[in-house]
Design an enzyme around this catalytic site. Structure first.
Site, PDB file in Angstrom:
ATOM      1  N   CYS A  39      52.458  41.493  50.683  1.00 10.84           N
ATOM      2  CA  CYS A  39      52.465  42.900  50.276  1.00 10.84           C
ATOM      3  C   CYS A  39      52.286  43.854  51.463  1.00 10.84           C
ATOM      4  O   CYS A  39      52.517  45.053  51.321  1.00 10.84           O
ATOM      5  CB  CYS A  39      51.392  43.151  49.226  1.00 10.84           C
ATOM      6  SG  CYS A  39      51.567  42.093  47.800  1.00 10.84           S
ATOM      7  N   HIS A  58      49.906  50.736  49.024  1.00 12.40           N
ATOM      8  CA  HIS A  58      50.491  49.639  48.247  1.00 12.40           C
ATOM      9  C   HIS A  58      50.030  49.769  46.797  1.00 12.40           C
ATOM     10  O   HIS A  58      48.837  49.945  46.526  1.00 12.40           O
ATOM     11  CB  HIS A  58      50.041  48.312  48.860  1.00 12.40           C
ATOM     12  CG  HIS A  58      50.381  47.124  48.040  1.00 12.40           C
ATOM     13  ND1 HIS A  58      51.624  46.946  47.475  1.00 12.40           N
ATOM     14  CD2 HIS A  58      49.643  46.038  47.666  1.00 12.40           C
ATOM     15  CE1 HIS A  58      51.632  45.816  46.794  1.00 12.40           C
ATOM     16  NE2 HIS A  58      50.449  45.251  46.897  1.00 12.40           N
ATOM     17  N   ASN A  70      53.185  45.851  40.528  1.00 13.09           N
ATOM     18  CA  ASN A  70      53.071  45.560  41.954  1.00 13.09           C
ATOM     19  C   ASN A  70      54.360  44.874  42.413  1.00 13.09           C
ATOM     20  O   ASN A  70      54.623  43.742  42.010  1.00 13.09           O
ATOM     21  CB  ASN A  70      51.848  44.662  42.156  1.00 13.09           C
ATOM     22  CG  ASN A  70      51.682  44.177  43.577  1.00 13.09           C
ATOM     23  OD1 ASN A  70      52.562  44.345  44.423  1.00 13.09           O
ATOM     24  ND2 ASN A  70      50.547  43.549  43.850  1.00 13.09           N
TER      25      ASN A  70
HETATM   26  O1  UT7 Z   1      49.232  42.765  46.292  1.00 10.40           O
HETATM   27  C1  UT7 Z   1      47.996  42.134  46.205  1.00 10.40           C
HETATM   28  C2  UT7 Z   1      47.974  41.433  44.892  1.00 10.40           C
HETATM   29  N1  UT7 Z   1      46.796  41.299  44.168  1.00 10.40           N
HETATM   30  C3  UT7 Z   1      45.951  42.283  43.780  1.00 10.40           C
HETATM   31  O2  UT7 Z   1      45.983  43.393  44.176  1.00 10.40           O
HETATM   32  C4  UT7 Z   1      44.936  41.863  42.771  1.00 10.40           C
HETATM   33  C5  UT7 Z   1      43.625  42.566  42.875  1.00 10.40           C
HETATM   34  N2  UT7 Z   1      42.810  42.267  41.709  1.00 10.40           N
HETATM   35  C6  UT7 Z   1      43.003  42.872  40.521  1.00 10.40           C
HETATM   36  O3  UT7 Z   1      43.868  43.730  40.389  1.00 10.40           O
HETATM   37  C7  UT7 Z   1      42.081  42.509  39.385  1.00 10.40           C
HETATM   38  O4  UT7 Z   1      41.116  41.586  39.847  1.00 10.40           O
HETATM   39  C8  UT7 Z   1      42.813  41.917  38.156  1.00 10.40           C
HETATM   40  C9  UT7 Z   1      43.612  43.009  37.460  1.00 10.40           C
HETATM   41  C10 UT7 Z   1      43.729  40.769  38.543  1.00 10.40           C
HETATM   42  C11 UT7 Z   1      41.793  41.412  37.140  1.00 10.40           C
HETATM   43  O5  UT7 Z   1      40.914  42.451  36.781  1.00 10.40           O
HETATM   44  P1  UT7 Z   1      39.330  42.213  36.805  1.00 10.40           P
HETATM   45  O6  UT7 Z   1      38.718  43.443  36.328  1.00 10.40           O
HETATM   46  O7  UT7 Z   1      38.966  41.723  38.165  1.00 10.40           O
HETATM   47  O8  UT7 Z   1      39.154  41.105  35.701  1.00 10.40           O
HETATM   48  P2  UT7 Z   1      38.439  39.693  35.811  1.00 10.40           P
HETATM   49  O9  UT7 Z   1      39.326  38.709  36.500  1.00 10.40           O
HETATM   50  O10 UT7 Z   1      37.064  39.896  36.343  1.00 10.40           O
HETATM   51  O11 UT7 Z   1      38.362  39.313  34.283  1.00 10.40           O
HETATM   52  C12 UT7 Z   1      37.548  40.056  33.366  1.00 10.40           C
HETATM   53  C13 UT7 Z   1      37.801  39.521  31.962  1.00 10.40           C
HETATM   54  C14 UT7 Z   1      37.697  38.007  31.874  1.00 10.40           C
HETATM   55  O12 UT7 Z   1      37.122  37.682  30.649  1.00 10.40           O
HETATM   56  P3  UT7 Z   1      35.562  37.292  30.542  1.00 10.40           P
HETATM   57  O13 UT7 Z   1      35.416  36.092  31.418  1.00 10.40           O
HETATM   58  O14 UT7 Z   1      34.817  38.497  31.043  1.00 10.40           O
HETATM   59  O15 UT7 Z   1      35.391  37.002  29.091  1.00 10.40           O
HETATM   60  C15 UT7 Z   1      39.122  37.548  31.879  1.00 10.40           C
HETATM   61  O16 UT7 Z   1      39.318  36.326  31.241  1.00 10.40           O
HETATM   62  O17 UT7 Z   1      39.105  39.862  31.529  1.00 10.40           O
HETATM   63  C16 UT7 Z   1      39.798  38.676  31.115  1.00 10.40           C
HETATM   64  N3  UT7 Z   1      41.226  38.834  31.438  1.00 10.40           N
HETATM   65  C17 UT7 Z   1      42.086  39.397  30.582  1.00 10.40           C
HETATM   66  N4  UT7 Z   1      41.950  39.902  29.357  1.00 10.40           N
HETATM   67  C18 UT7 Z   1      43.046  40.417  28.755  1.00 10.40           C
HETATM   68  C19 UT7 Z   1      41.862  38.490  32.569  1.00 10.40           C
HETATM   69  N5  UT7 Z   1      43.164  38.818  32.485  1.00 10.40           N
HETATM   70  C20 UT7 Z   1      43.327  39.373  31.249  1.00 10.40           C
HETATM   71  C21 UT7 Z   1      44.435  39.917  30.583  1.00 10.40           C
HETATM   72  N6  UT7 Z   1      44.247  40.431  29.338  1.00 10.40           N
HETATM   73  N7  UT7 Z   1      45.674  39.961  31.135  1.00 10.40           N
END
Ligand code: UT7
Length: 321
Positions: free
Chosen positions: A112, A248, A278
């Site tokens: 990215c 980005h 993204n």
């Molecule tokens: O170009 C570089 C590429 N990458 C990035 O920029 C990624 C950077 N990171 C992010 O954007 C975020 O970390 C994500 C959007 C990927 C995830 O968001 P988060 O707030 O960090 O969520 P998390 O991974 O901490 O998950 C929180 C909860 C979890 O459930 P529990 O364990 O709290 O019950 C996940 O299982 O949200 C759940 N979860 C979802 N729920 C509904 C994870 N993905 C999803 C989903 N829909 N798609």
């Protein structure tokens, strides 16, 4: 000599997948995706659209916008992690499609952050007087690398291409900082989809993008503002002197956190991930093209571009429009 952007272009596939469509594939909701990422829709390649076809279309519109003929282009660099074919490279395919007979063409992969690395490379060629006119492209079909069964990644990404034309001139400003942090490489990976991997199973999860989202998030919200601050300090410029920060487009919450850490005016941080998700190396030039087409960029004003991604890598560039 310094390269100034004289034209911008972009191209996204016609196929549009909204969050409702993803709800058919994984256990998620429109509300969760919008709230946690800022993404509402993403464009997805269908019907034979390729990384090279999107890149060529973006390049053509950039040339048109800059009033430059394809034969005038000396250099084409495409940043991509999803070239489709390994050979010939995307840049050579673009050369053929647009008739840029005189260009030297190669691709570059810095995920990215790729567009920034490609811009820096083109600027270095221009600064040395080796070339005068360069096409710098970011192009991706990430949908090919996306595991549509993995809700923690598939909600984020989209396909598209953006391009800029750089012309060497005596005046202007270009400065950059870039960093690579290989020891953090394991937090965002995609193993090569080669024959050995297919033998292990075409659907092996490691052949799709895999990510420790929280770790990437933490990395981005600390390193991006650090890079921007370092760059401005190095160039003895103040945040108020910058018209726009073109970041980005990975996650709306990351951009908002960067704004807060810099103590900057949020109006100077345009965003479009709602529409595209993204698009990795394409995200900065797609946004740049939108601002240019809306007439928001004025000659003589300064802009900062900044990105981060797999590697891990990150960086920032300062340029006079
Ligand atoms: O170009 C570089 C590429 N990458 C990035 O920029 C990624 C950077 N990171 C992010 O954007 C975020 O970390 C994500 C959007 C990927 C995830 O968001 P988060 O707030 O960090 O969520 P998390 O991974 O901490 O998950 C929180 C909860 C979890 O459930 P529990 O364990 O709290 O019950 C996940 O299982 O949200 C759940 N979860 C979802 N729920 C509904 C994870 N993905 C999803 C989903 N829909 N798609």
């Amino acid at each position: 000599m310094i390269g100034k952007i004289c034209g911008t272009g972009s191209c996204v596939p016609k196929g549009l997948w909204d969050n409702q469509k993803l709800m058919e594939l994984v256990d998620t909701s429109d509300e969760w995706v919008r709230e946690r990422t800022g993404v509402a829709r993403r464009h997805i390649a269908e019907n034979g659209e390729t990384t090279a076809s999107l890149a060529a279309e973006a390049a053509l519109t950039a040339l048109q916008n800059g009033g430059i003929r394809a034969e005038q282009v000396d250099l084409i660099i495409t940043a991509t992690v999803s070239p489709g074919d390994l050979m010939p490279n995307v840049s050579c395919q673009v050369q053929k499609k647009i008739g840029a007979l005189n260009a030297t063409c190669f691709d570059l992969n810095a995920a990215c952050t790729g567009f920034l690395f490609a811009l820096n490379t083109a600027q270095a060629y221009l600064a040395r007087g080796i070339y005068q006119t360069a096409l710098v492209i970011g192009a991706e079909i990430l949908s090919d690398l996306t595991n549509w069964k993995d809700r923690s990644t598939c909600i984020l990404f989209g396909d598209g291409a953006g391009a800029v034309v750089l012309r060497a001139g005596e005046t202007g400003k270009y400065a950059q900082v870039t960093y690579s942090t290989g020891e953090k490489g394991n937090v965002l990976t995609c193993a090569c989809r080669n024959q050995k991997r297919y033998a292990a199973g075409a659907d092996a999860p490691e052949t799709y993008m895999q990510m420790d989202g929280r770790e990437v998030f933490r990395f981005a919200v600390s390193r991006v503002p650090e890079a921007i601050e370092e760059l401005l300090k190095k160039e003895e410029m103040h945040i108020e002197q910058i018209a726009y920060f073109i970041l980005h487009q990975a996650n709306e919450r990351i951009v908002r956190s960067v704004v807060k850490r810099l103590g900057a005016n949020p109006d100077k941080f345009p965003m479009n991930m709602e529409e595209y998700g993204n698009t990795s190396s394409a995200s900065i030039p797609i946004l740049l093209n939108e601002l240019n087409r809306k007439g928001m960029l004025r000659r003589g004003e300064y802009i900062v571009l900044s990105g981060f991604g797999a590697g891990l890598s990150y960086g920032a560039s300062l340029m006079e429009w």
